[in-house]
Scaffold this motif. Structure first.
Motif, PDB file in Angstrom:
ATOM      1  N   ARG A 198      49.320  82.954  26.750  1.00  0.00           N
ATOM      2  CA  ARG A 198      48.677  83.997  27.549  1.00  0.00           C
ATOM      3  C   ARG A 198      48.512  83.574  29.013  1.00  0.00           C
ATOM      4  NH1 ARG A 198      44.244  84.970  23.014  1.00  0.00           N
ATOM      5  NH2 ARG A 198      45.488  86.170  21.535  1.00  0.00           N
ATOM      6  N   ILE A 199      49.000  82.378  29.338  1.00  0.00           N
ATOM      7  CA  ILE A 199      48.963  81.930  30.735  1.00  0.00           C
ATOM      8  C   ILE A 199      50.173  82.510  31.457  1.00  0.00           C
ATOM      9  CG2 ILE A 199      49.078  79.940  32.269  1.00  0.00           C
ATOM     10  CD1 ILE A 199      47.646  78.299  30.143  1.00  0.00           C
ATOM     11  N   VAL A 200      49.915  83.356  32.437  1.00  0.00           N
ATOM     12  CA  VAL A 200      50.994  83.999  33.191  1.00  0.00           C
ATOM     13  C   VAL A 200      51.627  83.005  34.162  1.00  0.00           C
ATOM     14  CG1 VAL A 200      51.555  85.876  34.783  1.00  0.00           C
ATOM     15  CG2 VAL A 200      49.843  86.227  32.978  1.00  0.00           C
ATOM     16  N   SER A 201      50.805  82.195  34.823  1.00  0.00           N
ATOM     17  CA  SER A 201      51.304  81.160  35.730  1.00  0.00           C
ATOM     18  C   SER A 201      50.261  80.058  35.815  1.00  0.00           C
ATOM     19  CB  SER A 201      51.587  81.730  37.127  1.00  0.00           C
ATOM     20  OG  SER A 201      50.390  82.189  37.727  1.00  0.00           O
ATOM     21  N   LEU A 202      50.703  78.875  36.216  1.00  0.00           N
ATOM     22  CA  LEU A 202      49.776  77.761  36.359  1.00  0.00           C
ATOM     23  C   LEU A 202      50.218  76.849  37.479  1.00  0.00           C
ATOM     24  CD1 LEU A 202      50.936  74.813  35.032  1.00  0.00           C
ATOM     25  CD2 LEU A 202      50.728  76.144  32.955  1.00  0.00           C
ATOM     26  N   GLN A 203      49.249  76.150  38.040  1.00  0.00           N
ATOM     27  CA  GLN A 203      49.519  75.187  39.106  1.00  0.00           C
ATOM     28  C   GLN A 203      48.629  73.971  38.906  1.00  0.00           C
ATOM     29  OE1 GLN A 203      51.840  75.351  41.676  1.00  0.00           O
ATOM     30  NE2 GLN A 203      51.227  73.228  41.992  1.00  0.00           N
ATOM     31  N   VAL A 204      49.226  72.798  38.846  1.00  0.00           N
ATOM     32  CA  VAL A 204      48.450  71.557  38.762  1.00  0.00           C
ATOM     33  C   VAL A 204      47.912  71.232  40.145  1.00  0.00           C
ATOM     34  CG1 VAL A 204      48.473  69.113  38.157  1.00  0.00           C
ATOM     35  CG2 VAL A 204      49.900  70.719  36.864  1.00  0.00           C
ATOM     36  N   CYS A 205      46.593  71.087  40.254  1.00  0.00           N
ATOM     37  CA  CYS A 205      45.959  70.826  41.545  1.00  0.00           C
ATOM     38  C   CYS A 205      46.036  69.343  41.902  1.00  0.00           C
ATOM     39  CB  CYS A 205      44.494  71.266  41.520  1.00  0.00           C
ATOM     40  SG  CYS A 205      44.246  73.000  41.120  1.00  0.00           S
ATOM     41  N   ASP A 206      45.925  69.068  43.189  1.00  0.00           N
ATOM     42  CA  ASP A 206      45.845  67.675  43.632  1.00  0.00           C
ATOM     43  C   ASP A 206      44.455  67.094  43.361  1.00  0.00           C
ATOM     44  OD1 ASP A 206      48.443  67.708  44.563  1.00  0.00           O
ATOM     45  OD2 ASP A 206      47.857  68.428  46.551  1.00  0.00           O
ATOM     46  N   THR A 207      43.480  67.971  43.136  1.00  0.00           N
ATOM     47  CA  THR A 207      42.092  67.543  42.970  1.00  0.00           C
ATOM     48  C   THR A 207      41.812  67.095  41.538  1.00  0.00           C
ATOM     49  OG1 THR A 207      41.483  69.241  44.577  1.00  0.00           O
ATOM     50  CG2 THR A 207      39.690  68.223  43.325  1.00  0.00           C
ATOM     51  N   ARG A 208      41.210  65.928  41.403  1.00  0.00           N
ATOM     52  CA  ARG A 208      40.755  65.483  40.089  1.00  0.00           C
ATOM     53  C   ARG A 208      39.437  66.159  39.773  1.00  0.00           C
ATOM     54  NH1 ARG A 208      41.255  59.136  38.863  1.00  0.00           N
ATOM     55  NH2 ARG A 208      40.463  59.991  36.929  1.00  0.00           N
ATOM     56  N   TYR A 209      39.236  66.489  38.503  1.00  0.00           N
ATOM     57  CA  TYR A 209      37.926  67.052  38.180  1.00  0.00           C
ATOM     58  C   TYR A 209      36.879  65.943  38.140  1.00  0.00           C
ATOM     59  CZ  TYR A 209      39.955  66.526  33.352  1.00  0.00           C
ATOM     60  OH  TYR A 209      40.585  66.106  32.204  1.00  0.00           O
ATOM     61  N   PRO A 210      35.599  66.286  38.392  1.00  0.00           N
ATOM     62  CA  PRO A 210      34.588  65.266  38.682  1.00  0.00           C
ATOM     63  C   PRO A 210      34.082  64.473  37.487  1.00  0.00           C
ATOM     64  CG  PRO A 210      33.607  67.451  38.744  1.00  0.00           C
ATOM     65  CD  PRO A 210      35.085  67.653  38.596  1.00  0.00           C
ATOM     66  N   ARG A 211      34.447  64.843  36.261  1.00  0.00           N
ATOM     67  CA  ARG A 211      34.002  64.100  35.090  1.00  0.00           C
ATOM     68  C   ARG A 211      35.196  63.477  34.391  1.00  0.00           C
ATOM     69  NH1 ARG A 211      30.305  67.058  31.044  1.00  0.00           N
ATOM     70  NH2 ARG A 211      29.952  64.893  30.481  1.00  0.00           N
ATOM     71  N   ARG A 212      34.945  62.404  33.621  1.00  0.00           N
ATOM     72  CA  ARG A 212      36.015  61.770  32.867  1.00  0.00           C
ATOM     73  C   ARG A 212      36.368  62.613  31.650  1.00  0.00           C
ATOM     74  NH1 ARG A 212      37.629  56.824  34.356  1.00  0.00           N
ATOM     75  NH2 ARG A 212      39.508  57.728  33.460  1.00  0.00           N
ATOM     76  N   ARG A 213      37.637  62.565  31.300  1.00  0.00           N
ATOM     77  CA  ARG A 213      38.131  63.353  30.171  1.00  0.00           C
ATOM     78  C   ARG A 213      37.397  63.021  28.872  1.00  0.00           C
ATOM     79  NH1 ARG A 213      42.923  61.619  27.507  1.00  0.00           N
ATOM     80  NH2 ARG A 213      43.451  60.531  29.435  1.00  0.00           N
ATOM     81  N   GLN A 214      37.114  61.722  28.654  1.00  0.00           N
ATOM     82  CA  GLN A 214      36.440  61.327  27.424  1.00  0.00           C
ATOM     83  C   GLN A 214      35.033  61.914  27.337  1.00  0.00           C
ATOM     84  OE1 GLN A 214      38.024  59.373  29.514  1.00  0.00           O
ATOM     85  NE2 GLN A 214      39.437  57.998  28.427  1.00  0.00           N
ATOM     86  N   ALA A 215      34.344  61.992  28.495  1.00  0.00           N
ATOM     87  CA  ALA A 215      32.993  62.552  28.502  1.00  0.00           C
ATOM     88  C   ALA A 215      33.033  64.049  28.194  1.00  0.00           C
ATOM     89  CB  ALA A 215      32.329  62.299  29.852  1.00  0.00           C
TER      90      ALA A 215
END
Length: 229
Positions: A198-215
């Motif tokens: 259902r994703i029409v388009s996507l773009q990977v951002c240069d910005t890292r999200y502020p929390r760790r994936r494991q958390a």
């Protein structure tokens, strides 16, 4: 069980432990005597395994040690083959190639009898539903998860309503009929699930999200009531 299989089983049990494991518990799980357990621990230490602890306190295995040569049980080999065949058939081509390459590397260092088990496995993966999203998109989603990058997506929901979201993807679920991203949604300020078809388009951002994936994963499991593995 041969001595080699017993040592391998002990290594596997120790690897699973998050806290020091008592000798009696280890011996009971392996079905051996306490004396045999102490002797096997001494053997592993002599081969270079960093096992901390002593009788009455418990034992912990430090990471970074493999028993030479690499050994697997017949069922472990079947699990590796079946899992690799499933990934090759159900994931994107890049991940499928990686699964086949990993299996080839394992086969190259196995003893001859175990290599025969690997090559002659009779466990097959049946026909499945074609992927609901293309190769390139799945690779980019996996890349964003691995690098902890935000994703900008145009998403069409069940009511065919289109929205623009910025999400923090931390997991990708492979179901028989769908591929689903688990993510934190900035616009909803909550965990949400997004079907990749259902994703029409996507773009990977240069910005890292502020929390760790494991958390994020840990909080999501608690909210969804999913036991920790």
């Amino acid at each position: 069980m041969s001595r080699a299989e017993r040592l391998l089983a002990l290594m596997q049990v120790l690897r699973r432990q998050r806290q020091p494991a008592r000798g009696m518990g280890l011996a009971a799980e392996l079905g051996i005597s306490l004396r045999t357990l102490y002797r096997d621990i001494a053997s592993l230490r002599a081969q270079g395994a960093h096992i901390d602890g002593e009788p009455g306190i418990g034992y912990v295995l430090r990471p970074g040690f493999l028993l030479p040569p690499l050994m697997f049980s017949a069922e472990e080999i079947e699990a590796l083959v079946l899992g690799s065949r499933w990934v090759a058939d159900r994931a994107d081509s890049s991940l499928g190639d990686a699964a086949r390459n990993a299996l080839a590397k394992i086969g190259a260092v196995l003893p001859a009898d175990l290599r025969h088990e690997l090559d002659s496995s009779a466990l097959l993966v049946g026909p499945g539903t074609p992927m609901a999203v293309g190769d390139a998109e799945l690779r980019r989603i996996r890349q964003a998860i691995r690098m902890e990058r935000k994703l900008d997506i145009h998403y069409r929901d069940l009511q065919d309503k289109l929205s623009v979201r910025t999400i923090w993807p931390f997991a990708l679920g492979f179901f028989e009929q769908a591929r689903v991203i688990a993510a934190w949604c900035e616009s909803r300020q909550a965990f949400r699930h997004f079907r990749t078809d259902r994703i029409v388009s996507l773009q990977v951002c240069d910005t890292r999200y502020p929390r760790r994936r494991q958390a994020l994963m840990q909080d999501w499991r608690q909210i969804e009531g999913i036991p920790m593995q």
